[in-house]
Write an enzyme that holds these catalytic residues in place. Sequence first.
Site, PDB file in Angstrom:
ATOM      1  N   GLN A  54      17.249   7.499   1.979  1.00 15.38           N
ATOM      2  CA  GLN A  54      17.309   7.527   0.885  1.00 15.38           C
ATOM      3  C   GLN A  54      17.360   8.668  -0.107  1.00 15.38           C
ATOM      4  O   GLN A  54      17.455   8.811  -1.002  1.00 15.38           O
ATOM      5  CB  GLN A  54      16.395   5.807   0.172  1.00 15.38           C
ATOM      6  CG  GLN A  54      16.272   5.783  -1.099  1.00 15.38           C
ATOM      7  CD  GLN A  54      15.389   5.006  -1.978  1.00 15.38           C
ATOM      8  OE1 GLN A  54      16.484   3.394  -1.977  1.00 15.38           O
ATOM      9  NE2 GLN A  54      14.741   4.627  -1.895  1.00 15.38           N
ATOM     10  N   ARG A 109      10.177  -6.832   3.136  1.00 13.99           N
ATOM     11  CA  ARG A 109      10.798  -7.676   3.646  1.00 13.99           C
ATOM     12  C   ARG A 109       9.961  -7.647   4.313  1.00 13.99           C
ATOM     13  O   ARG A 109      10.851  -8.765   5.022  1.00 13.99           O
ATOM     14  CB  ARG A 109      11.918  -6.666   4.067  1.00 13.99           C
ATOM     15  CG  ARG A 109      13.087  -6.657   2.905  1.00 13.99           C
ATOM     16  CD  ARG A 109      14.779  -6.137   2.863  1.00 13.99           C
ATOM     17  NE  ARG A 109      15.741  -6.450   2.506  1.00 13.99           N
ATOM     18  CZ  ARG A 109      15.519  -5.567   1.256  1.00 13.99           C
ATOM     19  NH1 ARG A 109      15.646  -4.156   1.327  1.00 13.99           N
ATOM     20  NH2 ARG A 109      16.985  -5.360   0.741  1.00 13.99           N
ATOM     21  N   ALA A 154       0.841  -0.861   0.090  1.00 12.78           N
ATOM     22  CA  ALA A 154      -0.067  -0.072   0.364  1.00 12.78           C
ATOM     23  C   ALA A 154       0.905   1.868  -0.080  1.00 12.78           C
ATOM     24  O   ALA A 154       0.672   2.244  -0.867  1.00 12.78           O
ATOM     25  CB  ALA A 154      -0.803  -0.171   1.252  1.00 12.78           C
ATOM     26  N   LYS A 196       9.149   6.200   4.248  1.00 14.04           N
ATOM     27  CA  LYS A 196      10.481   5.271   5.300  1.00 14.04           C
ATOM     28  C   LYS A 196      11.988   4.707   4.981  1.00 14.04           C
ATOM     29  O   LYS A 196      12.670   4.491   5.970  1.00 14.04           O
ATOM     30  CB  LYS A 196       9.229   3.776   4.923  1.00 14.04           C
ATOM     31  CG  LYS A 196      10.271   2.277   4.862  1.00 14.04           C
ATOM     32  CD  LYS A 196      10.165   2.189   5.909  1.00 14.04           C
ATOM     33  CE  LYS A 196      11.040   0.499   5.607  1.00 14.04           C
ATOM     34  NZ  LYS A 196      11.442   0.105   4.505  1.00 14.04           N
ATOM     35  N   HIS A 241       3.870   1.577  -1.703  1.00 16.61           N
ATOM     36  CA  HIS A 241       4.185   2.210  -3.030  1.00 16.61           C
ATOM     37  C   HIS A 241       2.608   2.725  -4.573  1.00 16.61           C
ATOM     38  O   HIS A 241       2.983   3.498  -4.635  1.00 16.61           O
ATOM     39  CB  HIS A 241       4.288   0.628  -3.826  1.00 16.61           C
ATOM     40  CG  HIS A 241       5.331  -0.162  -3.369  1.00 16.61           C
ATOM     41  ND1 HIS A 241       5.758  -1.297  -2.776  1.00 16.61           N
ATOM     42  CD2 HIS A 241       7.163   0.700  -3.116  1.00 16.61           C
ATOM     43  CE1 HIS A 241       6.706  -1.354  -2.488  1.00 16.61           C
ATOM     44  NE2 HIS A 241       7.629  -0.386  -2.280  1.00 16.61           N
ATOM     45  N   GLY A 299       9.247   6.559  -0.548  1.00 15.98           N
ATOM     46  CA  GLY A 299       8.451   6.517   0.559  1.00 15.98           C
ATOM     47  C   GLY A 299       9.665   7.236   1.513  1.00 15.98           C
ATOM     48  O   GLY A 299      10.718   6.479   1.753  1.00 15.98           O
TER      49      GLY A 299
HETATM   50  O1  PAF Z   1      13.012   2.226  -2.867  1.00 16.36           O
HETATM   51  C1  PAF Z   1      13.940   0.912  -3.600  1.00 16.36           C
HETATM   52  O2  PAF Z   1      12.868   0.431  -3.930  1.00 16.36           O
HETATM   53  C2  PAF Z   1      14.765   0.816  -4.542  1.00 16.36           C
HETATM   54  O3  PAF Z   1      15.554   1.584  -3.540  1.00 16.36           O
HETATM   55  C3  PAF Z   1      14.970   1.987  -5.436  1.00 16.36           C
HETATM   56  C4  PAF Z   1      14.194   3.890  -5.333  1.00 16.36           C
HETATM   57  C5  PAF Z   1      13.434   1.695  -6.999  1.00 16.36           C
HETATM   58  C6  PAF Z   1      16.267   1.615  -6.368  1.00 16.36           C
HETATM   59  O4  PAF Z   1      16.598   0.678  -6.911  1.00 16.36           O
END
Ligand code: PAF
Length: 277
Positions: free
Chosen positions: A149, A183, A31, A145, A33, A143
């Site tokens: 990143q 995960r 959800a 989360k 994504h 996200g």
């Molecule tokens: O967050 C993710 O799923 C990955 O790190 C991403 C941004 C798609 C890069 O592979």
Amino acid sequence: MQVLTTIAEVRAARTRWPALGFAPTMGYLHAGHISLVERARAECGAALASIFVNPTQFGPNEDLDRYPRDPEGDLARLEAAGADAVFLPSPEVIYPPGFSASLDLGDVTRRLEGAVRPHHFAGVATVVTKLFNIVQPTRAYFGQKDAQQCVVIRKLVQDLDLPVEIVVGDTVREPDGLALSSRNSYLTPDQRARAPALHRALTAAQQAHAAGERNAEALRAIIRRTLGEDLAPATDYVSIADPDTLEELTTVSGGALASLAVRFGATRLIDNVRLQP
Ligand code: PAF
């Protein structure tokens, strides 16, 4: 919904949309994504998601081979979310023979997750740059989360003047507070029952901060104490850091990012909350 597998197909499709929202993913969509895809469509008028399990962001002993995959389920979820297209490249499309580029964005990639996963953010930054060049989105959606990143990708866009606006969506959680993650599917019933401790611990720090605690070490201690003794040996880090540089703080004077990573057997879970100024 168009299913695109080559760069040429994406480039041809891209000409149809004046503005495009892009949600890069590694599939096994949940959800969190889907909320990014829906927001991309609502804000840009068209949404494209990519599904690519990027090998270069996994370390040699990590879970690349067992990373959960459900391409058919993902396509059905994206279609239902109103995605206009999905890009499903093979590894050879992204990394043709002779490919050797790797992007190093400096200190911010070596802290927190980067200290435990040394090559992870070079892999993320490199694949995201390639995907941005292929898709040419107006906005790209990630996200909260994966807070580090998001920081790394903002730096990537700033350092390389990439013409894309980064949008960060809130973490989507289970009713018991566990942050949604592909995960989570690895967790045994016992691990799943203990996993909400991460969010409980972060919430305890958030409450202490709201009540006036500004000493970062005291906030880290609250997180560790709330995690409990059984999770202490499995905790990779507990961090109270500057939200932009991810440098550890002594005193929380402006905003901060409270984050942690805890291992449940072979599964590492991460989570974070913002401490608002
Ligand atoms: O967050 C993710 O799923 C990955 O790190 C991403 C941004 C798609 C890069 O592979």
